[in-house]
Write a protein that holds these residues in place. Sequence first.
Motif, PDB file in Angstrom:
ATOM      1  N   LYS A 176      46.501  50.892  21.021  1.00  0.00           N
ATOM      2  CA  LYS A 176      46.726  50.506  19.628  1.00  0.00           C
ATOM      3  C   LYS A 176      46.667  48.986  19.529  1.00  0.00           C
ATOM      4  O   LYS A 176      47.412  48.280  20.218  1.00  0.00           O
ATOM      5  CB  LYS A 176      48.093  51.004  19.145  1.00  0.00           C
ATOM      6  CG  LYS A 176      48.384  50.644  17.696  1.00  0.00           C
ATOM      7  CD  LYS A 176      49.706  51.240  17.228  1.00  0.00           C
ATOM      8  CE  LYS A 176      49.958  50.913  15.758  1.00  0.00           C
ATOM      9  NZ  LYS A 176      51.217  51.516  15.262  1.00  0.00           N
ATOM     10  N   VAL A 177      45.769  48.477  18.695  1.00  0.00           N
ATOM     11  CA  VAL A 177      45.638  47.028  18.495  1.00  0.00           C
ATOM     12  C   VAL A 177      45.813  46.737  17.006  1.00  0.00           C
ATOM     13  O   VAL A 177      45.113  47.309  16.172  1.00  0.00           O
ATOM     14  CB  VAL A 177      44.274  46.499  18.982  1.00  0.00           C
ATOM     15  CG1 VAL A 177      44.184  44.995  18.740  1.00  0.00           C
ATOM     16  CG2 VAL A 177      44.069  46.814  20.463  1.00  0.00           C
ATOM     17  N   VAL A 178      46.759  45.855  16.693  1.00  0.00           N
ATOM     18  CA  VAL A 178      47.043  45.496  15.305  1.00  0.00           C
ATOM     19  C   VAL A 178      46.885  43.990  15.142  1.00  0.00           C
ATOM     20  O   VAL A 178      47.441  43.202  15.929  1.00  0.00           O
ATOM     21  CB  VAL A 178      48.478  45.912  14.895  1.00  0.00           C
ATOM     22  CG1 VAL A 178      48.747  45.532  13.441  1.00  0.00           C
ATOM     23  CG2 VAL A 178      48.688  47.407  15.109  1.00  0.00           C
ATOM     24  N   TYR A 179      46.122  43.588  14.153  1.00  0.00           N
ATOM     25  CA  TYR A 179      45.878  42.169  13.855  1.00  0.00           C
ATOM     26  C   TYR A 179      46.623  41.828  12.560  1.00  0.00           C
ATOM     27  O   TYR A 179      46.293  42.333  11.497  1.00  0.00           O
ATOM     28  CB  TYR A 179      44.376  41.948  13.700  1.00  0.00           C
ATOM     29  CG  TYR A 179      43.908  40.505  13.602  1.00  0.00           C
ATOM     30  CD1 TYR A 179      44.562  39.560  12.803  1.00  0.00           C
ATOM     31  CD2 TYR A 179      42.779  40.081  14.289  1.00  0.00           C
ATOM     32  CE1 TYR A 179      44.115  38.259  12.705  1.00  0.00           C
ATOM     33  CE2 TYR A 179      42.309  38.771  14.194  1.00  0.00           C
ATOM     34  CZ  TYR A 179      42.986  37.863  13.406  1.00  0.00           C
ATOM     35  OH  TYR A 179      42.533  36.573  13.308  1.00  0.00           O
ATOM     36  N   ILE A 180      47.631  40.973  12.679  1.00  0.00           N
ATOM     37  CA  ILE A 180      48.406  40.515  11.524  1.00  0.00           C
ATOM     38  C   ILE A 180      47.829  39.195  11.022  1.00  0.00           C
ATOM     39  O   ILE A 180      47.611  38.265  11.813  1.00  0.00           O
ATOM     40  CB  ILE A 180      49.890  40.310  11.908  1.00  0.00           C
ATOM     41  CG1 ILE A 180      50.485  41.580  12.530  1.00  0.00           C
ATOM     42  CG2 ILE A 180      50.701  39.850  10.704  1.00  0.00           C
ATOM     43  CD1 ILE A 180      50.574  42.750  11.605  1.00  0.00           C
ATOM     44  N   ALA A 181      47.591  39.088   9.735  1.00  0.00           N
ATOM     45  CA  ALA A 181      47.035  37.858   9.172  1.00  0.00           C
ATOM     46  C   ALA A 181      48.055  36.725   9.187  1.00  0.00           C
ATOM     47  O   ALA A 181      49.245  36.943   8.977  1.00  0.00           O
ATOM     48  CB  ALA A 181      46.566  38.110   7.742  1.00  0.00           C
ATOM     49  N   GLY A 182      47.573  35.514   9.446  1.00  0.00           N
ATOM     50  CA  GLY A 182      48.409  34.318   9.389  1.00  0.00           C
ATOM     51  C   GLY A 182      47.870  33.345   8.358  1.00  0.00           C
ATOM     52  O   GLY A 182      46.961  33.684   7.592  1.00  0.00           O
ATOM     53  N   ASN A 183      48.401  32.136   8.339  1.00  0.00           N
ATOM     54  CA  ASN A 183      47.915  31.166   7.358  1.00  0.00           C
ATOM     55  C   ASN A 183      46.585  30.537   7.772  1.00  0.00           C
ATOM     56  O   ASN A 183      45.733  30.244   6.930  1.00  0.00           O
ATOM     57  CB  ASN A 183      48.957  30.081   7.092  1.00  0.00           C
ATOM     58  CG  ASN A 183      49.457  29.391   8.342  1.00  0.00           C
ATOM     59  OD1 ASN A 183      50.003  30.040   9.237  1.00  0.00           O
ATOM     60  ND2 ASN A 183      49.301  28.083   8.418  1.00  0.00           N
ATOM     61  N   HIS A 184      46.346  30.369   9.067  1.00  0.00           N
ATOM     62  CA  HIS A 184      45.073  29.791   9.508  1.00  0.00           C
ATOM     63  C   HIS A 184      43.941  30.808   9.438  1.00  0.00           C
ATOM     64  O   HIS A 184      42.771  30.416   9.387  1.00  0.00           O
ATOM     65  CB  HIS A 184      45.210  29.230  10.927  1.00  0.00           C
ATOM     66  CG  HIS A 184      45.912  27.915  10.977  1.00  0.00           C
ATOM     67  ND1 HIS A 184      45.262  26.705  11.122  1.00  0.00           N
ATOM     68  CD2 HIS A 184      47.230  27.614  10.887  1.00  0.00           C
ATOM     69  CE1 HIS A 184      46.146  25.718  11.125  1.00  0.00           C
ATOM     70  NE2 HIS A 184      47.353  26.253  10.985  1.00  0.00           N
ATOM     71  N   ASP A 185      44.275  32.098   9.472  1.00  0.00           N
ATOM     72  CA  ASP A 185      43.251  33.132   9.283  1.00  0.00           C
ATOM     73  C   ASP A 185      43.562  33.953   8.031  1.00  0.00           C
ATOM     74  O   ASP A 185      43.371  35.173   7.991  1.00  0.00           O
ATOM     75  CB  ASP A 185      43.099  34.039  10.513  1.00  0.00           C
ATOM     76  CG  ASP A 185      44.427  34.483  11.106  1.00  0.00           C
ATOM     77  OD1 ASP A 185      45.450  34.442  10.386  1.00  0.00           O
ATOM     78  OD2 ASP A 185      44.447  34.870  12.285  1.00  0.00           O
ATOM     79  N   GLU A 186      44.010  33.244   6.989  1.00  0.00           N
ATOM     80  CA  GLU A 186      44.406  33.901   5.741  1.00  0.00           C
ATOM     81  C   GLU A 186      43.227  34.547   5.024  1.00  0.00           C
ATOM     82  O   GLU A 186      43.425  35.373   4.118  1.00  0.00           O
ATOM     83  CB  GLU A 186      45.097  32.898   4.815  1.00  0.00           C
ATOM     84  CG  GLU A 186      44.217  31.721   4.410  1.00  0.00           C
ATOM     85  CD  GLU A 186      44.989  30.644   3.655  1.00  0.00           C
ATOM     86  OE1 GLU A 186      46.147  30.899   3.316  1.00  0.00           O
ATOM     87  OE2 GLU A 186      44.419  29.558   3.419  1.00  0.00           O
ATOM     88  N   PHE A 187      41.994  34.182   5.405  1.00  0.00           N
ATOM     89  CA  PHE A 187      40.822  34.810   4.793  1.00  0.00           C
ATOM     90  C   PHE A 187      40.846  36.327   5.005  1.00  0.00           C
ATOM     91  O   PHE A 187      40.262  37.078   4.234  1.00  0.00           O
ATOM     92  CB  PHE A 187      39.529  34.224   5.380  1.00  0.00           C
ATOM     93  CG  PHE A 187      39.413  34.324   6.878  1.00  0.00           C
ATOM     94  CD1 PHE A 187      38.868  35.447   7.476  1.00  0.00           C
ATOM     95  CD2 PHE A 187      39.852  33.282   7.692  1.00  0.00           C
ATOM     96  CE1 PHE A 187      38.750  35.548   8.848  1.00  0.00           C
ATOM     97  CE2 PHE A 187      39.748  33.372   9.074  1.00  0.00           C
ATOM     98  CZ  PHE A 187      39.199  34.499   9.656  1.00  0.00           C
ATOM     99  N   ILE A 188      41.548  36.768   6.032  1.00  0.00           N
ATOM    100  CA  ILE A 188      41.654  38.207   6.305  1.00  0.00           C
ATOM    101  C   ILE A 188      42.413  38.904   5.183  1.00  0.00           C
ATOM    102  O   ILE A 188      42.140  40.066   4.866  1.00  0.00           O
ATOM    103  CB  ILE A 188      42.353  38.434   7.658  1.00  0.00           C
ATOM    104  CG1 ILE A 188      41.454  37.929   8.782  1.00  0.00           C
ATOM    105  CG2 ILE A 188      42.694  39.908   7.877  1.00  0.00           C
ATOM    106  CD1 ILE A 188      42.086  37.972  10.140  1.00  0.00           C
ATOM    107  N   ARG A 189      43.356  38.213   4.572  1.00  0.00           N
ATOM    108  CA  ARG A 189      44.161  38.829   3.508  1.00  0.00           C
ATOM    109  C   ARG A 189      43.309  39.207   2.308  1.00  0.00           C
ATOM    110  O   ARG A 189      43.671  40.084   1.533  1.00  0.00           O
ATOM    111  CB  ARG A 189      45.283  37.871   3.087  1.00  0.00           C
ATOM    112  CG  ARG A 189      46.361  37.713   4.172  1.00  0.00           C
ATOM    113  CD  ARG A 189      47.502  36.849   3.715  1.00  0.00           C
ATOM    114  NE  ARG A 189      48.570  36.846   4.718  1.00  0.00           N
ATOM    115  CZ  ARG A 189      49.165  35.748   5.181  1.00  0.00           C
ATOM    116  NH1 ARG A 189      48.792  34.568   4.727  1.00  0.00           N
ATOM    117  NH2 ARG A 189      50.120  35.843   6.077  1.00  0.00           N
TER     118      ARG A 189
END
Length: 248
Positions: A77-90
Motif C-alpha cells: 500500500k503506497v499513499v501520497y499525501i499532498a504538501g505545500n511544495h507539491d500542492e499542484f496535486i491537490r
Amino acid sequence: MKIDKIRCKSIFVSDIHLGTVESKAKLLLDSLKQYDFDELYLVGDIIDGWKIKRGWYWHDSHTKLIKKFLKYSKNKKVVYIAGNHDEFIRDFIAEHNINISGIEIADEVIYTANNGNKYLITHGDKYDIIIKYHKFVAVLGDIGYELLLRVNHYYNDFRRYYGFGYWSLSKFIKNKVKAAVSFITEFEEVIVDECIKQGVDGVICGHIHFPSNKIIKGIHYMNTGDFVETCSFVIETLGGDFEIKEFK
C-alpha cells in the motif's frame, strides 16, 4: 551476501524535495532497502514544485526513487499525501482521493496502528499560519532556507576534509533561535488541537523538517523530519511501536 531486512508494518517519509540539488534521494533509496514493510506513506513535499518553477534540476536518483515507489505499489500500500511544495496535486484530488498506477493520492488520511489507535496523516502546511495566510512570506523563507542549506553543505565539506562529523546549521538555529522554537511549538499545538477536534489519538506529519516523537495534550505527535538535511523517517514496528530512524 543477502542482508536480512528489518521487518516493520509501515514507513512514513516526507519532505524529499525531488527537483532540488539538496534532495538526498539516493540515501533514501539505500535506506528503504534495509526494510521490509507493508505500507508506505509519502507525507508531502515529495516533489518540490516551488523550486522547479525557479530553476529546473533533476538527478537520475530522483527518477530511480519515483520508479521505486511505483514498484512498491504493485504489492504494497503506497499513499501520497499532498504538501505545500507539491500542492499542484491537490488540483487533481479535489474532495476525493484518487489512485494513479497503484498509488493512492490524498490530502489527508486516517491511519490505524497495530494497537487500534487512529492517526491523522497530513503534511502539516494547512496548520502553518504563515503558509495559510502569508504564502509570499513563506516563499521568501523557503529561498532563505535554500541558501542556508547551501552554506551548510560547504561548511560540512570543510568539516569532512578535516575529519569532523556532520553538523546541521539549520537544526542548531531551530533549537537556539527563539523565533524558530516558538514557530515549531505553535505549529505542534495547532495540529494537536486539530487531532483533538477530530477525535484521533495522534498525528504523523512533516513540513517543518524537525523530527519528533512525543505526547502533547494527550495526543501522540510525530514528525517525520525530511530527506534534505536530517534524513529521517518514522516507522511503525510489528509490535506497534513508532520509532524515528535517522540516516547520515
